[in-house]
Enzyme design. Structure first.
Site, PDB file in Angstrom:
ATOM      1  N   ASP A  43       0.919  -1.282  -0.080  1.00  0.00           N
ATOM      2  CA  ASP A  43      -0.018   0.054   0.008  1.00  0.00           C
ATOM      3  C   ASP A  43       0.702   1.232   0.074  1.00  0.00           C
ATOM      4  O   ASP A  43       0.418   2.371  -0.112  1.00  0.00           O
ATOM      5  CB  ASP A  43      -1.071  -0.136   1.100  1.00  0.00           C
ATOM      6  CG  ASP A  43      -0.197   0.130   2.640  1.00  0.00           C
ATOM      7  OD1 ASP A  43       1.069  -0.285   2.403  1.00  0.00           O
ATOM      8  OD2 ASP A  43      -0.798   0.159   3.679  1.00  0.00           O
ATOM      9  N   SER A  44       2.147   1.041   0.136  1.00  0.00           N
ATOM     10  CA  SER A  44       3.174   2.117  -0.144  1.00  0.00           C
ATOM     11  C   SER A  44       3.042   2.659  -1.439  1.00  0.00           C
ATOM     12  O   SER A  44       3.475   3.836  -1.729  1.00  0.00           O
ATOM     13  CB  SER A  44       4.580   1.721   0.166  1.00  0.00           C
ATOM     14  OG  SER A  44       4.661   0.492  -0.597  1.00  0.00           O
ATOM     15  N   ASP A  82      -1.146  -6.094  -0.400  1.00  0.00           N
ATOM     16  CA  ASP A  82      -1.542  -5.426   1.017  1.00  0.00           C
ATOM     17  C   ASP A  82      -2.876  -5.453   0.983  1.00  0.00           C
ATOM     18  O   ASP A  82      -3.509  -4.573   0.152  1.00  0.00           O
ATOM     19  CB  ASP A  82      -0.832  -3.932   0.949  1.00  0.00           C
ATOM     20  CG  ASP A  82       0.056  -4.074   1.950  1.00  0.00           C
ATOM     21  OD1 ASP A  82      -0.013  -5.051   3.143  1.00  0.00           O
ATOM     22  OD2 ASP A  82       1.162  -3.232   1.960  1.00  0.00           O
ATOM     23  N   LYS A 111      -1.344  -9.388   2.623  1.00  0.00           N
ATOM     24  CA  LYS A 111      -0.582  -8.868   3.812  1.00  0.00           C
ATOM     25  C   LYS A 111      -1.662  -7.983   4.819  1.00  0.00           C
ATOM     26  O   LYS A 111      -2.161  -7.289   3.953  1.00  0.00           O
ATOM     27  CB  LYS A 111       0.783  -8.123   3.640  1.00  0.00           C
ATOM     28  CG  LYS A 111       1.274  -7.649   5.048  1.00  0.00           C
ATOM     29  CD  LYS A 111       2.698  -7.250   4.758  1.00  0.00           C
ATOM     30  CE  LYS A 111       3.032  -5.943   4.001  1.00  0.00           C
ATOM     31  NZ  LYS A 111       2.418  -4.652   4.694  1.00  0.00           N
ATOM     32  N   GLU A 113      -1.643  -5.716   8.171  1.00  0.00           N
ATOM     33  CA  GLU A 113      -1.054  -4.885   9.354  1.00  0.00           C
ATOM     34  C   GLU A 113      -1.895  -5.082  10.481  1.00  0.00           C
ATOM     35  O   GLU A 113      -2.981  -5.038  10.690  1.00  0.00           O
ATOM     36  CB  GLU A 113      -0.998  -3.502   9.009  1.00  0.00           C
ATOM     37  CG  GLU A 113      -0.081  -2.996   7.986  1.00  0.00           C
ATOM     38  CD  GLU A 113       0.031  -1.471   7.856  1.00  0.00           C
ATOM     39  OE1 GLU A 113      -0.336  -0.725   8.672  1.00  0.00           O
ATOM     40  OE2 GLU A 113       0.730  -1.178   6.694  1.00  0.00           O
ATOM     41  N   GLU A 180       8.556  -4.488  11.324  1.00  0.00           N
ATOM     42  CA  GLU A 180       9.089  -3.087  10.609  1.00  0.00           C
ATOM     43  C   GLU A 180       9.297  -2.203  11.716  1.00  0.00           C
ATOM     44  O   GLU A 180       8.843  -1.782  12.777  1.00  0.00           O
ATOM     45  CB  GLU A 180       8.073  -2.372  10.016  1.00  0.00           C
ATOM     46  CG  GLU A 180       8.566  -1.012   9.345  1.00  0.00           C
ATOM     47  CD  GLU A 180       7.524  -0.469   8.120  1.00  0.00           C
ATOM     48  OE1 GLU A 180       6.526  -1.268   7.604  1.00  0.00           O
ATOM     49  OE2 GLU A 180       7.597   0.533   7.656  1.00  0.00           O
TER      50      GLU A 180
END
Ligand code: KIV
Length: 262
Positions: A43-44, A82, A111, A113, A180
């Protein structure tokens, strides 16, 4: 590497796993021909490709668009997508519909978070047959509640919490976990306390593998220089020089030459 089984084998045989982000077709074609193990449509993308300040602007639609483009160029790598901001917090139905969409667009895994109250949804997705990569430590989607992109797990309480989170994600069935921006010793402790591989970014060298944002490792940003980043190319200068040479040759009328003319 094409399957999550190879992730597991890599950790068991102590073979580090390399992961890189990718958001577009051309980059995917290049990565496809490298030795990189797996690709994350992160999602970056919201920041790197669209210029937003944070990843909270990534939407399912945006992720789908990038995922589909990457998939068209990527045949040889495990592809992870993501889950964007809040997509897994809108109820299991919405989460499963999003996962369904991503898998049909070519993702082999998603993925997600965070741990805590996300664990039940993660288990539901895993039980539905879709591999999930966890992500703890600095979770950029929560930047507003964290208060910035700062090192996590600095004291005993928060580091114990992260160890427990990692165990809960393993128990929920995650096939790996991104760690992270945490101290290297904590990443080591987490990696040693679970069987699934850990993939670090800003988490030192004791993780089972590393992930970097493609544009960061290619040095495309002049101004993004965090301590954890190693730039493998001065992409910014190289691309700028190429564009300036093109500009100059157009203006000098040396491009196109005989060779480039019909
Ligand atoms: O979105 C992303 O690029 C990520 C990586 C930094 C792990 O989540």
């Amino acid at each position: 590497m094409k399957t999550i089984n190879e992730f597991k084998i890599s950790k068991e045989s102590n073979k580090p796993i390399s992961v890189v982000t990718c958001y577009d077709y051309w980059s995917a074609l290049i990565i496809n021909d490298t030795d990189i193990d797996a690709v994350l449509v992160g999602d970056s993308a919201a920041m790197v490709m669209h210029g937003f300040d944070t990843t909270v602007n990534a939407e399912v639609e945006m992720m789908s668009y990038h995922l589909a483009a990457v998939k068209r160029g990527l045949t040889e790598k495990l592809l992870i997508a993501d889950m964007p901001f809040l997509a897994h917090r809108k109820g299991d139905q919405y989460a499963i519909e999003t996962v369904d969409k991503f898998v049909k667009l070519g993702a082999n895994a998603v993925k997600i978070e965070g741990a805590g109250s996300n664990v039940a949804t993660i288990k539901h997705i895993v039980d539905s047959g879709v591999p999930v990569m966890g992500h703890i430590g600095l979770t950029p989607q929560s930047v507003n509640s964290i208060g910035g992109y700062v090192l996590q797990g600095k004291n005993e309480e928060t580091s114990n919490q992260l160890i427990n989170d990692a165990k809960a994600l393993e128990d929920a069935g995650c096939f790996s976990i991104v760690l992270e921006l945490i101290p290297a010793q904590l990443a080591k402790e987490i990696t040693e306390s679970i069987r699934i591989p850990t993939i670090g970014i800003g988490a030192g060298s004791y993780t089972s593998g590393q992930v970097l944002v493609l544009h960061d490792l290619l040095g495309l940003s002049k101004s993004f220089n965090p301590k954890f980043l190693r730039k493998y190319l001065n992409g910014y200068e190289l691309i700028k020089d190429a564009l300036n040479r093109y500009d100059q040759e157009v203006k000098l009328k040396t491009f196109p030459g005989e060779k480039e003319s019909y």
